[in-house]
Scaffold this motif. Structure first.
Motif, PDB file in Angstrom:
ATOM      1  N   ARG A 187      -5.166  56.933 -63.210  1.00 43.44           N
ATOM      2  CA  ARG A 187      -6.477  57.224 -63.813  1.00 43.44           C
ATOM      3  C   ARG A 187      -6.694  56.385 -65.077  1.00 43.44           C
ATOM      4  O   ARG A 187      -7.793  55.880 -65.322  1.00 43.44           O
ATOM      5  CB  ARG A 187      -6.564  58.716 -64.130  1.00 43.44           C
ATOM      6  N   LEU A 188      -5.629  56.226 -65.864  1.00 39.19           N
ATOM      7  CA  LEU A 188      -5.740  55.401 -67.077  1.00 39.19           C
ATOM      8  C   LEU A 188      -6.070  53.949 -66.727  1.00 39.19           C
ATOM      9  O   LEU A 188      -6.850  53.294 -67.416  1.00 39.19           O
ATOM     10  CB  LEU A 188      -4.435  55.453 -67.882  1.00 39.19           C
ATOM     11  N   LEU A 189      -5.474  53.470 -65.632  1.00 41.98           N
ATOM     12  CA  LEU A 189      -5.778  52.104 -65.189  1.00 41.98           C
ATOM     13  C   LEU A 189      -7.240  51.986 -64.766  1.00 41.98           C
ATOM     14  O   LEU A 189      -7.909  50.995 -65.061  1.00 41.98           O
ATOM     15  CB  LEU A 189      -4.870  51.710 -64.017  1.00 41.98           C
ATOM     16  N   VAL A 190      -7.729  53.013 -64.068  1.00 39.51           N
ATOM     17  CA  VAL A 190      -9.143  53.010 -63.633  1.00 39.51           C
ATOM     18  C   VAL A 190     -10.044  52.948 -64.865  1.00 39.51           C
ATOM     19  O   VAL A 190     -10.977  52.141 -64.923  1.00 39.51           O
ATOM     20  CB  VAL A 190      -9.469  54.266 -62.782  1.00 39.51           C
ATOM     21  N   GLU A 191      -9.732  53.790 -65.851  1.00 43.72           N
ATOM     22  CA  GLU A 191     -10.565  53.823 -67.063  1.00 43.72           C
ATOM     23  C   GLU A 191     -10.495  52.484 -67.809  1.00 43.72           C
ATOM     24  O   GLU A 191     -11.485  52.012 -68.342  1.00 43.72           O
ATOM     25  CB  GLU A 191     -10.119  54.969 -67.972  1.00 43.72           C
ATOM     26  N   ARG A 192      -9.317  51.888 -67.808  1.00 41.87           N
ATOM     27  CA  ARG A 192      -9.133  50.621 -68.534  1.00 41.87           C
ATOM     28  C   ARG A 192      -9.921  49.478 -67.890  1.00 41.87           C
ATOM     29  O   ARG A 192     -10.467  48.634 -68.581  1.00 41.87           O
ATOM     30  CB  ARG A 192      -7.639  50.284 -68.552  1.00 41.87           C
ATOM     31  N   TYR A 193      -9.969  49.449 -66.573  1.00 43.11           N
ATOM     32  CA  TYR A 193     -10.598  48.298 -65.893  1.00 43.11           C
ATOM     33  C   TYR A 193     -11.975  48.603 -65.302  1.00 43.11           C
ATOM     34  O   TYR A 193     -12.546  47.741 -64.642  1.00 43.11           O
ATOM     35  CB  TYR A 193      -9.656  47.757 -64.810  1.00 43.11           C
ATOM     36  N   GLU A 194     -12.474  49.811 -65.550  1.00 38.54           N
ATOM     37  CA  GLU A 194     -13.796  50.166 -64.996  1.00 38.54           C
ATOM     38  C   GLU A 194     -14.862  49.166 -65.449  1.00 38.54           C
ATOM     39  O   GLU A 194     -15.672  48.705 -64.643  1.00 38.54           O
ATOM     40  CB  GLU A 194     -14.168  51.581 -65.446  1.00 38.54           C
ATOM     41  N   GLY A 195     -14.838  48.826 -66.744  1.00 36.11           N
ATOM     42  CA  GLY A 195     -15.863  47.928 -67.290  1.00 36.11           C
ATOM     43  C   GLY A 195     -15.845  46.565 -66.635  1.00 36.11           C
ATOM     44  O   GLY A 195     -16.895  46.028 -66.276  1.00 36.11           O
ATOM     45  N   ARG A 196     -14.656  46.036 -66.437  1.00 35.74           N
ATOM     46  CA  ARG A 196     -14.567  44.702 -65.854  1.00 35.74           C
ATOM     47  C   ARG A 196     -15.033  44.711 -64.394  1.00 35.74           C
ATOM     48  O   ARG A 196     -15.771  43.829 -63.954  1.00 35.74           O
ATOM     49  CB  ARG A 196     -13.123  44.183 -65.930  1.00 35.74           C
ATOM     50  N   VAL A 197     -14.595  45.743 -63.672  1.00 34.67           N
ATOM     51  CA  VAL A 197     -15.018  45.842 -62.265  1.00 34.67           C
ATOM     52  C   VAL A 197     -16.533  46.065 -62.205  1.00 34.67           C
ATOM     53  O   VAL A 197     -17.216  45.476 -61.362  1.00 34.67           O
ATOM     54  CB  VAL A 197     -14.242  46.973 -61.543  1.00 34.67           C
ATOM     55  N   ALA A 198     -17.039  46.889 -63.127  1.00 39.89           N
ATOM     56  CA  ALA A 198     -18.490  47.158 -63.152  1.00 39.89           C
ATOM     57  C   ALA A 198     -19.261  45.863 -63.398  1.00 39.89           C
ATOM     58  O   ALA A 198     -20.278  45.607 -62.748  1.00 39.89           O
ATOM     59  CB  ALA A 198     -18.817  48.185 -64.224  1.00 39.89           C
ATOM     60  N   ALA A 199     -18.770  45.032 -64.323  1.00 40.27           N
ATOM     61  CA  ALA A 199     -19.468  43.773 -64.619  1.00 40.27           C
ATOM     62  C   ALA A 199     -19.552  42.906 -63.362  1.00 40.27           C
ATOM     63  O   ALA A 199     -20.604  42.347 -63.041  1.00 40.27           O
ATOM     64  CB  ALA A 199     -18.746  43.028 -65.732  1.00 40.27           C
ATOM     65  N   THR A 200     -18.440  42.829 -62.638  1.00 43.97           N
ATOM     66  CA  THR A 200     -18.423  41.993 -61.427  1.00 43.97           C
ATOM     67  C   THR A 200     -19.359  42.556 -60.362  1.00 43.97           C
ATOM     68  O   THR A 200     -20.214  41.840 -59.823  1.00 43.97           O
ATOM     69  CB  THR A 200     -16.997  41.916 -60.843  1.00 43.97           C
ATOM     70  N   VAL A 201     -19.172  43.837 -60.080  1.00 43.45           N
ATOM     71  CA  VAL A 201     -19.904  44.432 -58.955  1.00 43.45           C
ATOM     72  C   VAL A 201     -21.402  44.548 -59.265  1.00 43.45           C
ATOM     73  O   VAL A 201     -22.246  44.222 -58.423  1.00 43.45           O
ATOM     74  CB  VAL A 201     -19.294  45.807 -58.593  1.00 43.45           C
ATOM     75  N   ILE A 202     -21.710  44.987 -60.481  1.00 45.55           N
ATOM     76  CA  ILE A 202     -23.135  45.121 -60.836  1.00 45.55           C
ATOM     77  C   ILE A 202     -23.783  43.738 -60.943  1.00 45.55           C
ATOM     78  O   ILE A 202     -24.930  43.549 -60.560  1.00 45.55           O
ATOM     79  CB  ILE A 202     -23.302  45.949 -62.132  1.00 45.55           C
ATOM     80  N   GLY A 203     -23.016  42.765 -61.422  1.00 49.90           N
ATOM     81  CA  GLY A 203     -23.526  41.394 -61.455  1.00 49.90           C
ATOM     82  C   GLY A 203     -23.850  40.887 -60.061  1.00 49.90           C
ATOM     83  O   GLY A 203     -24.850  40.210 -59.844  1.00 49.90           O
ATOM     84  N   MET A 204     -23.010  41.238 -59.111  1.00 49.26           N
ATOM     85  CA  MET A 204     -23.197  40.749 -57.743  1.00 49.26           C
ATOM     86  C   MET A 204     -24.250  41.551 -56.975  1.00 49.26           C
ATOM     87  O   MET A 204     -25.008  40.995 -56.191  1.00 49.26           O
ATOM     88  CB  MET A 204     -21.866  40.807 -56.978  1.00 49.26           C
ATOM     89  N   LEU A 205     -24.237  42.883 -57.165  1.00 46.68           N
ATOM     90  CA  LEU A 205     -25.095  43.739 -56.326  1.00 46.68           C
ATOM     91  C   LEU A 205     -26.274  44.357 -57.070  1.00 46.68           C
ATOM     92  O   LEU A 205     -27.170  44.919 -56.445  1.00 46.68           O
ATOM     93  CB  LEU A 205     -24.265  44.881 -55.721  1.00 46.68           C
ATOM     94  N   GLY A 206     -26.239  44.278 -58.401  1.00 40.87           N
ATOM     95  CA  GLY A 206     -27.248  44.994 -59.175  1.00 40.87           C
ATOM     96  C   GLY A 206     -26.790  46.433 -59.344  1.00 40.87           C
ATOM     97  O   GLY A 206     -25.935  46.902 -58.591  1.00 40.87           O
TER      98      GLY A 206
END
Lengths: 138, 192
Positions: free
Chosen positions: B22-41
């Motif tokens: 869970r700590l890993l998810v919280e740590r990398y949520e922002g980076r994954v969000a930037a990629t996915v939201i950048g790609m898909l909106g």
């Protein structure tokens, strides 16, 4: 200097510092070309905005909790190679067994028999039958 | 970075420690969000893909070798899953057109109020980004939104560095054109 080369220098300048000579050439070109100035301003603004979108991107509240909940219900991971084949068979084995049972019940109810002939719909064929067919054809 | 380093959390997660994962998810949520939201909106589809990224990591915990760094590894998964989602979106749009629907799911209407709140035109740029071909979009997202170097971007996308540079230049030009067209359709002044 050609326009294309200046544009290349402009993009390079956005990637990192230019060599002093190139820097000077770009600055001179920028000083006399308003369109180039506008292009640089646009590219810089675009870069800053994209960076701002990236740093503020979030999935919203409770994302980690949702992931953890999803992991509880996540199906078994699909393994590789032989294991993957067995995994696939395991997945279809139950529906296949149900189909076979249904087919058997159907045969039993319609034929009132559970012999090989009834199951396959083929009459028993002996070696002699096959041989006679071959000789007739020849 | 706060808290224990990635390799410790990964080791604990491999042993079944859910809190570590869970700590890993919280740590990398922002980076994954930037990629996915950048790609898909932004939206449900992006969040679903984001969750799937971490599910894939969870499944691959034993195989992950930590050579590339967890952030880069997750970004690679995020890009691949986003590209798959875009293909599915394209297929749905195609089927929609055939059946008379034809809704373009990639299109977002910029919200002037959002831009006013941020003091920039990020809603417009986000909308323009969604109009960009996925090959160019992926480079812009990695190189400009996330700040990966040209070399890292090339490794993540499995293309040459020269291709990254040319796609970056063309992508920026195309985004500029799209934004200009957008401005003509709906005056940008509304958002300022």
């Amino acid at each position: 200097m050609k326009k294309q080369a200046i544009h290349r220098l402009l993009r390079q300048s956005l990637e990192g510092p230019l060599a002093p000579g190139d820097h000077l050439r770009l600055e001179k070109a920028l000083a006399r070309d308003p369109a180039l100035q506008a292009l640089r301003a646009d590219l810089l603004a675009q870069r800053d905005t994209l960076r701002a979108i990236g740093t503020s991107a979030t999935f919203g509240p409770f994302f980690a909790a949702k992931v953890m909940r999803r992991l509880q219900s996540v199906p078994e991971a699909i393994p590789e190679g032989w294991e993957a084949l067995m995994f696939a068979f395991r997945r279809v084995s139950l529906p296949a067994l149900v189909m076979v049972l249904l087919a058997a019940i159907l045969v039993l109810s319609s034929e009132s028999s559970f012999t090989w002939d009834a199951l396959t719909g083929l009459e028993a064929i002996s070696a002699a039958d096959v041989w006679s067919d071959v000789t007739v054809t020849l | 970075m706060h808290g224990p380093p990635d390799h410790q959390l990964l080791a604990k997660a491999r042993e079944g420690d859910q809190q570590a994962f869970r700590l890993l998810v919280e740590r990398y949520e922002g980076r994954v969000a930037a990629t996915v939201i950048g790609m898909l909106g932004p939206g449900e589809e992006a969040e679903d893909v984001g969750q799937e990224v971490f599910v894939r990591l969870f499944r691959a915990l034993d195989k992950f070798r930590e050579e590339s760094g967890l952030g880069t590894y997750l970004t690679r998964i995020a890009i691949n899953l986003s590209l798959t989602a875009l293909q599915k979106r394209k297929r749905r749009a195609w089927v929609g057109r055939l059946t008379g629907g034809g809704r373009d799911e990639g299109w977002q209407v910029p919200d002037p109020a959002e831009d006013e709140a941020h003091g920039d035109n990020r809603e417009w740029v986000q909308a323009g980004l969604q109009r960009l071909d996925s090959r160019f979009r992926a480079v812009l997202v990695l190189r400009l939104m996330e700040g990966y170097s040209t070399k890292e971007t090339a490794q993540i996308l499995n293309i040459r560095e020269g291709t990254v540079l040319s796609r970056l230049a063309r992508g920026q030009d195309k985004l500029r054109e799209i934004l200009k067209k957008l401005e003509e359709t709906v005056p940008l002044a509304q958002s300022k």
